[in-house]
Design a protein around this motif. Structure first.
Motif, PDB file in Angstrom:
ATOM      1  N   UNK A  20       0.841  -1.200   0.000  1.00 14.70           N
ATOM      2  CA  UNK A  20       0.000   0.000   0.000  1.00 14.70           C
ATOM      3  C   UNK A  20       0.875   1.248   0.000  1.00 14.70           C
ATOM      4  N   UNK A  21       1.921   1.232   0.820  1.00 10.63           N
ATOM      5  CA  UNK A  21       2.832   2.388   0.871  1.00 10.63           C
ATOM      6  C   UNK A  21       3.449   2.629  -0.500  1.00 10.63           C
ATOM      7  N   UNK A  22       3.900   1.568  -1.142  1.00  6.71           N
ATOM      8  CA  UNK A  22       4.527   1.702  -2.467  1.00  6.71           C
ATOM      9  C   UNK A  22       3.540   2.245  -3.493  1.00  6.71           C
ATOM     10  N   UNK A  23       2.317   1.727  -3.485  1.00  6.30           N
ATOM     11  CA  UNK A  23       1.295   2.186  -4.423  1.00  6.30           C
ATOM     12  C   UNK A  23       0.984   3.665  -4.226  1.00  6.30           C
ATOM     13  N   UNK A  24       0.797   4.052  -2.976  1.00  8.67           N
ATOM     14  CA  UNK A  24       0.440   5.448  -2.699  1.00  8.67           C
ATOM     15  C   UNK A  24       1.593   6.390  -3.030  1.00  8.67           C
ATOM     16  N   UNK A  30       4.008  10.910  -8.671  1.00 12.85           N
ATOM     17  CA  UNK A  30       3.655  11.168 -10.068  1.00 12.85           C
ATOM     18  C   UNK A  30       2.867  12.468 -10.195  1.00 12.85           C
ATOM     19  N   UNK A  31       2.135  12.829  -9.127  1.00 12.82           N
ATOM     20  CA  UNK A  31       1.359  14.073  -9.126  1.00 12.82           C
ATOM     21  C   UNK A  31       2.157  15.258  -8.597  1.00 12.82           C
ATOM     22  N   UNK A  32       3.428  15.033  -8.267  1.00  9.26           N
ATOM     23  CA  UNK A  32       4.290  16.142  -7.855  1.00  9.26           C
ATOM     24  C   UNK A  32       4.406  16.357  -6.358  1.00  9.26           C
ATOM     25  N   UNK A  33       3.835  15.458  -5.569  1.00  8.87           N
ATOM     26  CA  UNK A  33       3.961  15.574  -4.116  1.00  8.87           C
ATOM     27  C   UNK A  33       5.311  15.035  -3.649  1.00  8.87           C
ATOM     28  N   UNK A  34       5.824  15.594  -2.567  1.00 13.68           N
ATOM     29  CA  UNK A  34       6.981  15.011  -1.886  1.00 13.68           C
ATOM     30  C   UNK A  34       6.451  14.045  -0.838  1.00 13.68           C
ATOM     31  N   UNK A  35       7.070  12.897  -0.698  1.00 12.70           N
ATOM     32  CA  UNK A  35       6.549  11.903   0.230  1.00 12.70           C
ATOM     33  C   UNK A  35       7.614  11.381   1.180  1.00 12.70           C
ATOM     34  N   UNK A 111     -10.361   1.340   2.576  1.00 14.13           N
ATOM     35  CA  UNK A 111      -9.623   0.456   1.685  1.00 14.13           C
ATOM     36  C   UNK A 111     -10.605  -0.530   1.041  1.00 14.13           C
ATOM     37  N   UNK A 112     -10.310  -1.056  -0.133  1.00 16.71           N
ATOM     38  CA  UNK A 112      -9.115  -0.782  -0.941  1.00 16.71           C
ATOM     39  C   UNK A 112      -9.132   0.640  -1.499  1.00 16.71           C
ATOM     40  N   UNK A 113      -7.987   1.286  -1.429  1.00 15.13           N
ATOM     41  CA  UNK A 113      -7.896   2.690  -1.818  1.00 15.13           C
ATOM     42  C   UNK A 113      -7.795   2.812  -3.328  1.00 15.13           C
ATOM     43  N   UNK A 114      -8.632   3.638  -3.901  1.00 14.42           N
ATOM     44  CA  UNK A 114      -8.573   3.941  -5.322  1.00 14.42           C
ATOM     45  C   UNK A 114      -7.731   5.204  -5.494  1.00 14.42           C
ATOM     46  N   UNK A 115      -6.551   5.079  -6.091  1.00 13.48           N
ATOM     47  CA  UNK A 115      -5.651   6.233  -6.189  1.00 13.48           C
ATOM     48  C   UNK A 115      -6.311   7.475  -6.777  1.00 13.48           C
ATOM     49  N   UNK A 116      -7.150   7.307  -7.796  1.00 13.17           N
ATOM     50  CA  UNK A 116      -7.765   8.477  -8.421  1.00 13.17           C
ATOM     51  C   UNK A 116      -8.676   9.219  -7.435  1.00 13.17           C
TER      52      UNK A 116
END
Length: 231
Positions: A20-24, A30-35, A111-116
């Protein structure tokens, strides 16, 4: 002439499931956030202190320190009073959701989390933070000054800090004093149609607002809902 850059939002992802961490993190970057990430509550507190996130995505069920306790400890620190905390959980039981909001959560996604869907929620947070125009800047009513641009409440000159959802609830009711809203209307206007939360969530937020600004501002209309008391 240089154009001012949009600030990069920092998001801390806290979950004991590495997939889940990897997916998020993949979708957020990809959207420009720092994580940054952590696999349990204790590690999250350490990372948050160094990373200073704008937003925290927090799982409920984790080893060492669960999400509810982690959220409560974060909210006790002044630097995280305004941080947007969104819970991620597979547990849809009412006690879990109510406990999350009671601890100071701003939002809740199952969950399950939908990224969009998650990215849409985060984009709305950014829009609200970066473009507060189009609303009444401040409401002065019944001894309260509700600053909608600064997300602050003042009572007799004293600033009262509210988490974002509590603030939005108070401001929404105060914008239409004496109008009664049922729980479904409040859920739709404060949390939106794309978020599954229980009606009890409204009651929890009303109780927490009352604890901070006084009991008399939000009136319960038995069997109907709530209204702001302007008298």
């Amino acid at each position: 002439m240089t154009t001012p850059q949009t600030p990069v939002y920092k998001i801390l992802v806290v979950d004991d499931d590495p997939d889940i961490v990897e997916l998020l993190e993949f979708n957020l970057k990809k959207e420009g956030y720092r994580t940054a990430s952590a696999s349990d509550g204790r590690k999250a507190l350490e990372v948050a202190a160094e990373f200073n996130p704008d937003i925290i995505l927090l799982d409920v069920m984790m080893p060492n320190l669960d999400g509810i306790a982690t959220c409560r400890l974060l909210r006790e620190q002044p630097k995280f009073k305004e941080t947007y905390i969104l819970f991620l959980t597979a547990r849809a039981e009412e006690f879990s959701e109510v406990a999350a909001f009671d601890a100071g959560a701003d939002d809740f996604i199952a969950k399950p989390i939908k990224p969009r869907a998650l990215l849409g929620r985060l984009a709305a947070v950014k829009r609200r933070d970066q473009d507060p125009h189009g609303t009444i800047d401040a409401i002065d009513i019944n001894g309260l000054r509700i600053d909608r641009t600064g997300f602050a409440v003042y009572q007799e000159g004293r600033k009262i800090t509210l988490p974002k959802k509590e603030f939005e609830l108070l401001a929404f009711l105060a914008a239409s004093p004496h109008k009664v809203f049922n729980r479904e209307e409040l859920l739709q206007n404060i949390w939106g149609n794309d978020v599954f939360v229980l009606a009890r969530t409204v009651d929890v937020h009303v109780r927490k607002v009352r604890e901070k600004v006084g009991d008399h501002h939000i009136q319960t209309i038995k069997g109907v809902g709530y209204k702001f008391n302007a008298d």
